[in-house]
Design a protein around this motif. Structure first.
Motif, short mmCIF file in Angstrom:
data_model
loop_
_atom_site.label_atom_id
_atom_site.label_comp_id
_atom_site.label_asym_id
_atom_site.label_seq_id
_atom_site.Cartn_x
_atom_site.Cartn_y
_atom_site.Cartn_z
N LYS A 102 -1.58 -87.11 21.55
CA LYS A 102 -0.69 -87.62 22.59
C LYS A 102 -0.44 -86.48 23.56
N VAL A 104 1.76 -85.52 27.07
CA VAL A 104 2.77 -85.89 28.05
C VAL A 104 2.67 -84.87 29.16
N ARG A 125 4.72 -89.09 36.01
CA ARG A 125 4.77 -88.63 34.62
C ARG A 125 3.85 -89.55 33.82
N ASP A 127 2.07 -90.49 29.96
CA ASP A 127 2.08 -90.44 28.51
C ASP A 127 0.71 -90.97 28.09
N GLU A 129 -2.62 -91.34 25.42
CA GLU A 129 -3.07 -91.36 24.03
C GLU A 129 -4.58 -91.17 24.04
N ARG A 143 0.50 -94.68 29.69
CA ARG A 143 1.69 -95.22 30.35
C ARG A 143 2.04 -94.23 31.44
N TRP A 144 2.57 -94.70 32.56
CA TRP A 144 2.93 -93.78 33.64
C TRP A 144 3.98 -94.40 34.53
#
Length: 152
Positions: A102, A104, A125, A127, A129, A143-144
């Motif tokens: 992961k 970030v 920002r 995230d 995987e 995800r953003w």
């Protein structure tokens, strides 16, 4: 040296020593940092195919996007921007058993374009995987959101 100068020098030496004593990055961490650097270089050079090759064919995200959808987003963004500059800041890398991770990160994005102002800038920002496929890390989900907004 007066007392204040001596104290500042001592604090500086202690801080430099503590920074240098951090855990060295693990091999997967180094590979993930290289993955990010490769992605930044590909985006700044508008190398869409290289970016898409970094995404797993089984990619899916919470917004309902699949790999082809991300490729189309990149295509549109690259067509709209004449020049692209990215400033990534990796906030966290978590590796799970050397085969999953992961990431970030925050990315400042700037581009020159033919719009009214001729320039656009945003910060997001992310995230991410990732999963290791053979020797390569590949993005399997993301995800953003704009910096300050909720990540979706």
């Amino acid at each position: 040296m007066n007392g204040l100068t001596r104290t500042l020098c001592t604090v500086s030496v202690i801080l430099v020593t503590l920074i240098g004593c951090g855990e060295p990055p693990t091999e997967p961490e180094e590979a993930l940092r290289a993955w990010v650097a490769d992605g930044v270089a590909a985006a700044e050079n508008k190398e869409r195919r290289n970016l898409v090759s970094m995404i797993s064919e089984s990619y899916a995200d919470a917004r309902g996007n699949e790999r082809d959808d991300i490729e189309n987003l990149l295509r549109v963004y690259f067509l709209r921007q004449n020049k692209i500059g990215l400033l990534p800041n990796i906030e966290e890398i978590t590796v799970y058993g050397d085969t999953a991770a992961k990431l970030v990160m925050t990315v400042g994005m700037a581009g020159t374009n033919d719009g009214v102002f001729g320039f656009s800038a945003d910060a997001y920002r992310f995230d991410l995987e990732l999963e290791k496929n053979g020797d390569d890390w590949q993005l399997i989900a993301a995800r953003w959101g704009e910096l300050g907004d909720e990540i979706r």
